[in-house]
Scaffold this motif. Structure first.
Motif, PDB file in Angstrom:
ATOM      1  N   MET A   1       0.855  -1.204   0.000  1.00 56.19           N
ATOM      2  CA  MET A   1       0.000   0.000   0.000  1.00 56.19           C
ATOM      3  C   MET A   1       0.882   1.243   0.000  1.00 56.19           C
ATOM      4  O   MET A   1       1.783   1.375   0.814  1.00 56.19           O
ATOM      5  N   ASN A   2       0.659   2.141  -0.950  1.00 56.67           N
ATOM      6  CA  ASN A   2       1.443   3.381  -0.921  1.00 56.67           C
ATOM      7  C   ASN A   2       0.777   4.360   0.036  1.00 56.67           C
ATOM      8  O   ASN A   2      -0.433   4.479   0.073  1.00 56.67           O
ATOM      9  N   HIS A   3       1.590   4.986   0.833  1.00 53.25           N
ATOM     10  CA  HIS A   3       1.071   5.875   1.875  1.00 53.25           C
ATOM     11  C   HIS A   3       0.928   7.285   1.328  1.00 53.25           C
ATOM     12  O   HIS A   3       1.922   7.947   1.070  1.00 53.25           O
ATOM     13  N   GLU A   4      -0.300   7.724   1.165  1.00 62.14           N
ATOM     14  CA  GLU A   4      -0.534   9.078   0.673  1.00 62.14           C
ATOM     15  C   GLU A   4      -0.696  10.055   1.819  1.00 62.14           C
ATOM     16  O   GLU A   4      -0.596  11.247   1.641  1.00 62.14           O
ATOM     17  N   HIS A   5      -0.974   9.516   2.988  1.00 62.29           N
ATOM     18  CA  HIS A   5      -1.198  10.381   4.138  1.00 62.29           C
ATOM     19  C   HIS A   5       0.111  10.556   4.903  1.00 62.29           C
ATOM     20  O   HIS A   5       0.930   9.655   4.952  1.00 62.29           O
ATOM     21  N   ALA A   6       0.284  11.737   5.502  1.00 70.87           N
ATOM     22  CA  ALA A   6       1.497  12.025   6.262  1.00 70.87           C
ATOM     23  C   ALA A   6       1.181  11.940   7.750  1.00 70.87           C
ATOM     24  O   ALA A   6       0.093  12.317   8.182  1.00 70.87           O
ATOM     25  N   PHE A   7       2.139  11.422   8.511  1.00 66.79           N
ATOM     26  CA  PHE A   7       1.969  11.300   9.959  1.00 66.79           C
ATOM     27  C   PHE A   7       3.187  11.922  10.625  1.00 66.79           C
ATOM     28  O   PHE A   7       4.121  11.239  10.998  1.00 66.79           O
ATOM     29  N   VAL A   8       3.177  13.254  10.713  1.00 69.66           N
ATOM     30  CA  VAL A   8       4.346  13.984  11.205  1.00 69.66           C
ATOM     31  C   VAL A   8       4.061  14.742  12.498  1.00 69.66           C
ATOM     32  O   VAL A   8       4.948  15.387  13.043  1.00 69.66           O
ATOM     33  N   CYS A   9       2.828  14.667  12.983  1.00 69.34           N
ATOM     34  CA  CYS A   9       2.418  15.544  14.090  1.00 69.34           C
ATOM     35  C   CYS A   9       2.740  14.990  15.480  1.00 69.34           C
ATOM     36  O   CYS A   9       2.621  15.707  16.466  1.00 69.34           O
ATOM     37  N   GLY A  10       3.114  13.730  15.549  1.00 66.77           N
ATOM     38  CA  GLY A  10       3.494  13.164  16.843  1.00 66.77           C
ATOM     39  C   GLY A  10       2.316  12.734  17.693  1.00 66.77           C
ATOM     40  O   GLY A  10       2.488  12.385  18.852  1.00 66.77           O
ATOM     41  N   HIS A  11       1.113  12.737  17.120  1.00 61.55           N
ATOM     42  CA  HIS A  11      -0.070  12.308  17.865  1.00 61.55           C
ATOM     43  C   HIS A  11      -1.196  12.008  16.875  1.00 61.55           C
ATOM     44  O   HIS A  11      -1.424  12.810  15.963  1.00 61.55           O
ATOM     45  N   PRO A  12      -1.899  10.867  17.063  1.00 60.68           N
ATOM     46  CA  PRO A  12      -2.941  10.506  16.089  1.00 60.68           C
ATOM     47  C   PRO A  12      -4.039  11.558  15.923  1.00 60.68           C
ATOM     48  O   PRO A  12      -4.504  11.792  14.802  1.00 60.68           O
ATOM     49  N   ALA A  13      -4.447  12.212  16.993  1.00 61.20           N
ATOM     50  CA  ALA A  13      -5.516  13.219  16.884  1.00 61.20           C
ATOM     51  C   ALA A  13      -5.046  14.426  16.072  1.00 61.20           C
ATOM     52  O   ALA A  13      -5.813  15.002  15.299  1.00 61.20           O
ATOM     53  N   LEU A  14      -3.767  14.786  16.208  1.00 63.70           N
ATOM     54  CA  LEU A  14      -3.228  15.921  15.451  1.00 63.70           C
ATOM     55  C   LEU A  14      -3.014  15.550  13.986  1.00 63.70           C
ATOM     56  O   LEU A  14      -3.262  16.357  13.094  1.00 63.70           O
ATOM     57  N   ASP A  15      -2.580  14.300  13.736  1.00 62.20           N
ATOM     58  CA  ASP A  15      -2.461  13.846  12.350  1.00 62.20           C
ATOM     59  C   ASP A  15      -3.835  13.835  11.682  1.00 62.20           C
ATOM     60  O   ASP A  15      -3.973  14.186  10.510  1.00 62.20           O
ATOM     61  N   PHE A  16      -4.854  13.446  12.432  1.00 59.65           N
ATOM     62  CA  PHE A  16      -6.224  13.429  11.911  1.00 59.65           C
ATOM     63  C   PHE A  16      -6.683  14.858  11.590  1.00 59.65           C
ATOM     64  O   PHE A  16      -7.222  15.116  10.517  1.00 59.65           O
ATOM     65  N   ALA A  17      -6.413  15.779  12.495  1.00 59.04           N
ATOM     66  CA  ALA A  17      -6.790  17.187  12.283  1.00 59.04           C
ATOM     67  C   ALA A  17      -6.068  17.771  11.068  1.00 59.04           C
ATOM     68  O   ALA A  17      -6.583  18.667  10.406  1.00 59.04           O
ATOM     69  N   ALA A  18      -4.884  17.232  10.760  1.00 54.23           N
ATOM     70  CA  ALA A  18      -4.074  17.749   9.654  1.00 54.23           C
ATOM     71  C   ALA A  18      -4.487  17.196   8.292  1.00 54.23           C
ATOM     72  O   ALA A  18      -3.841  17.478   7.292  1.00 54.23           O
ATOM     73  N   THR A  19      -5.583  16.425   8.244  1.00 51.21           N
ATOM     74  CA  THR A  19      -6.018  15.888   6.948  1.00 51.21           C
ATOM     75  C   THR A  19      -6.737  16.929   6.101  1.00 51.21           C
ATOM     76  O   THR A  19      -7.068  16.661   4.948  1.00 51.21           O
ATOM     77  N   LEU A  20      -6.976  18.108   6.650  1.00 53.22           N
ATOM     78  CA  LEU A  20      -7.342  19.262   5.821  1.00 53.22           C
ATOM     79  C   LEU A  20      -6.108  20.147   5.852  1.00 53.22           C
ATOM     80  O   LEU A  20      -5.776  20.730   6.881  1.00 53.22           O
ATOM     81  N   ARG A  21      -5.395  20.189   4.729  1.00 52.69           N
ATOM     82  CA  ARG A  21      -4.112  20.867   4.675  1.00 52.69           C
ATOM     83  C   ARG A  21      -4.277  22.310   4.236  1.00 52.69           C
ATOM     84  O   ARG A  21      -5.235  22.651   3.570  1.00 52.69           O
ATOM     85  N   ALA A  22      -3.309  23.135   4.588  1.00 52.13           N
ATOM     86  CA  ALA A  22      -3.228  24.533   4.128  1.00 52.13           C
ATOM     87  C   ALA A  22      -4.566  25.248   4.297  1.00 52.13           C
ATOM     88  O   ALA A  22      -5.136  25.786   3.361  1.00 52.13           O
ATOM     89  N   ARG A  23      -5.075  25.227   5.527  1.00 54.60           N
ATOM     90  CA  ARG A  23      -6.405  25.773   5.829  1.00 54.60           C
ATOM     91  C   ARG A  23      -6.547  27.247   5.463  1.00 54.60           C
ATOM     92  O   ARG A  23      -7.625  27.693   5.142  1.00 54.60           O
ATOM     93  N   ARG A  24      -5.451  28.001   5.538  1.00 55.79           N
ATOM     94  CA  ARG A  24      -5.550  29.454   5.285  1.00 55.79           C
ATOM     95  C   ARG A  24      -5.447  29.812   3.802  1.00 55.79           C
ATOM     96  O   ARG A  24      -5.690  30.940   3.425  1.00 55.79           O
ATOM     97  N   THR A  25      -5.043  28.837   2.961  1.00 57.81           N
ATOM     98  CA  THR A  25      -4.852  29.173   1.549  1.00 57.81           C
ATOM     99  C   THR A  25      -5.657  28.251   0.644  1.00 57.81           C
ATOM    100  O   THR A  25      -6.831  28.461   0.432  1.00 57.81           O
ATOM    101  N   VAL A  26      -5.025  27.187   0.152  1.00 56.51           N
ATOM    102  CA  VAL A  26      -5.683  26.343  -0.859  1.00 56.51           C
ATOM    103  C   VAL A  26      -6.633  25.290  -0.292  1.00 56.51           C
ATOM    104  O   VAL A  26      -7.431  24.731  -1.024  1.00 56.51           O
ATOM    105  N   ARG A  27      -6.555  25.010   1.001  1.00 58.33           N
ATOM    106  CA  ARG A  27      -7.408  24.003   1.659  1.00 58.33           C
ATOM    107  C   ARG A  27      -7.427  22.690   0.871  1.00 58.33           C
ATOM    108  O   ARG A  27      -8.313  22.432   0.083  1.00 58.33           O
ATOM    109  N   HIS A  28      -6.440  21.858   1.122  1.00 60.69           N
ATOM    110  CA  HIS A  28      -6.314  20.569   0.429  1.00 60.69           C
ATOM    111  C   HIS A  28      -6.958  19.472   1.279  1.00 60.69           C
ATOM    112  O   HIS A  28      -6.478  19.163   2.368  1.00 60.69           O
ATOM    113  N   GLU A  29      -8.048  18.918   0.776  1.00 60.43           N
ATOM    114  CA  GLU A  29      -8.836  17.916   1.498  1.00 60.43           C
ATOM    115  C   GLU A  29      -8.288  16.508   1.237  1.00 60.43           C
ATOM    116  O   GLU A  29      -8.257  16.059   0.093  1.00 60.43           O
ATOM    117  N   MET A  30      -7.847  15.838   2.307  1.00 62.90           N
ATOM    118  CA  MET A  30      -7.325  14.476   2.168  1.00 62.90           C
ATOM    119  C   MET A  30      -8.446  13.430   2.154  1.00 62.90           C
ATOM    120  O   MET A  30      -8.270  12.346   1.629  1.00 62.90           O
TER     121      MET A  30
END
Length: 187
Positions: free
Chosen positions: A1-30
């Motif tokens: 399985m290729n991993h498209e999701h990033a897990f860099v936040c050091g906590h599962p809840a924060l990685d989950f919150a980060a699945t909407l990227r660049a909230r202030r600009t382009v808002r990339h929905e994972m």
């Protein structure tokens, strides 16, 4: 399985919150489709397999994600929690979580989307009521809106991850210094 999701936040809840990227600009929905949500649950390591989700699961996941992001942001900025966000996270956490089972070959966690979301919500409760609250930081890349737990020595980490933001910023800063030096030399 290729991993498209990033897990860099050091906590599962924060990685989950980060699945909407660049909230202030382009808002990339994972979570663009149910299979992307299913993939996140497995790639995150929260579950080994998940019952395929549907569009309703995606909507519930997005609502929970936004509630977690709101609560994390409020806690980080020492503001009051939003009551609706608080209720949403607590309601999700009250549902049965993903439960590991012992098999002949080891541990296996199978879950429905609801159980996986309950597990994420419980992680959020633990994070927001635990000792890592003062270590939560937002990435210094102004376009990135990931929040991470800074466990670096002296808590001097600036980026959510070197690959995603740190290297990009360092390269840009290097190019800017080089350009400035050339301008000074030729002027």
């Amino acid at each position: 399985m290729n991993h498209e999701h990033a897990f860099v936040c050091g906590h599962p809840a924060l990685d989950f919150a980060a699945t909407l990227r660049a909230r202030r600009t382009v808002r990339h929905e994972m979570f663009s489709a149910p299979d992307r949500l299913d993939a996140w649950f497995v790639e995150s390591g929260l579950v080994d397999s998940v019952t395929p989700g549907d569009d309703d699961d995606v909507e519930r996941a997005k609502a929970l994600r936004e509630a977690i992001y709101d609560l994390v942001t409020a806690r980080r900025l020492e503001r009051e929690y939003d009551e609706e966000a608080l209720s949403l996270v607590n309601d999700a956490a009250r549902k049965p979580p993903a439960t590991p089972q012992l098999t002949r070959t080891g541990r296996r966690t199978e879950a429905s989307a609801e159980q996986a979301l309950s597990t994420v919500a419980r992680y959020a409760v633990e994070l927001l009521s635990g000792p890592d609250v003062p270590l939560m930081k937002e990435c210094d890349n102004p376009e990135c809106t990931r929040i991470y737990v800074d466990r670096s020595r002296g808590t001097r980490r600036q980026w959510c991850g070197m690959e995603s933001c740190g290297n990009r910023f360092k390269a840009a800063a290097y190019r800017a210094r080089k350009k400035s030096a050339q301008a000074t030399a030729s002027g």
